[in-house]
Design a protein around this motif. Structure first.
Motif, mmCIF file in Angstrom:
data_model
loop_
_atom_site.group_PDB
_atom_site.id
_atom_site.type_symbol
_atom_site.label_atom_id
_atom_site.label_comp_id
_atom_site.label_asym_id
_atom_site.label_seq_id
_atom_site.Cartn_x
_atom_site.Cartn_y
_atom_site.Cartn_z
ATOM 1 N N ILE A 17 41.458 51.437 48.503
ATOM 2 C CA ILE A 17 41.683 50.054 48.936
ATOM 3 C C ILE A 17 41.736 49.179 47.685
ATOM 4 N N SER A 18 42.890 48.665 47.393
ATOM 5 C CA SER A 18 43.079 47.955 46.129
ATOM 6 C C SER A 18 42.383 46.600 46.082
ATOM 7 N N ILE A 19 42.188 45.951 47.229
ATOM 8 C CA ILE A 19 41.528 44.648 47.219
ATOM 9 C C ILE A 19 40.065 44.792 46.805
ATOM 10 N N LEU A 20 39.406 45.883 47.195
ATOM 11 C CA LEU A 20 38.042 46.129 46.752
ATOM 12 C C LEU A 20 37.987 46.371 45.250
ATOM 13 N N TRP A 21 38.973 47.075 44.736
ATOM 14 C CA TRP A 21 39.082 47.335 43.295
ATOM 15 C C TRP A 21 39.209 46.014 42.540
ATOM 16 N N THR A 22 40.068 45.133 43.030
ATOM 17 C CA THR A 22 40.295 43.845 42.373
ATOM 18 C C THR A 22 39.052 42.959 42.429
ATOM 19 N N ILE A 23 38.426 42.864 43.587
ATOM 20 C CA ILE A 23 37.215 42.049 43.721
ATOM 21 C C ILE A 23 36.095 42.628 42.858
ATOM 22 N N GLY A 24 35.999 43.944 42.782
ATOM 23 C CA GLY A 24 34.986 44.584 41.949
ATOM 24 C C GLY A 24 35.149 44.257 40.480
ATOM 25 N N ILE A 25 36.391 44.266 39.996
ATOM 26 C CA ILE A 25 36.655 43.917 38.597
ATOM 27 C C ILE A 25 36.267 42.469 38.331
ATOM 28 N N ILE A 26 36.649 41.583 39.238
ATOM 29 C CA ILE A 26 36.344 40.156 39.054
ATOM 30 C C ILE A 26 34.837 39.926 39.039
#
Length: 51
Positions: A17-26
């Motif tokens: 799930i790419s949105i979790l990846w993005t939120i995790g990085i932020i």
């Protein structure tokens, strides 16, 4: 915040799930910035230390 970011990075990587990846990085980056500022003695959000 850093721990939550790392958890979201791992969950996003495992599930794809790419949105979790993005939120995790932020969250990890913001958490690291606040941690460094707090450890250097700068006031973060009106507090002397961030933890």
């Amino acid at each position: 915040m850093v721990i939550l970011g790392v958890i979201l990075l791992v969950v996003g990587f495992v599930t794809g799930i790419s949105i979790l990846w993005t939120i995790g990085i932020i969250l990890a980056v913001i958490g690291l910035i606040l941690w460094v500022l707090g450890s250097l003695g700068h006031a973060v959000a009106g507090r002397r230390h961030y933890w």
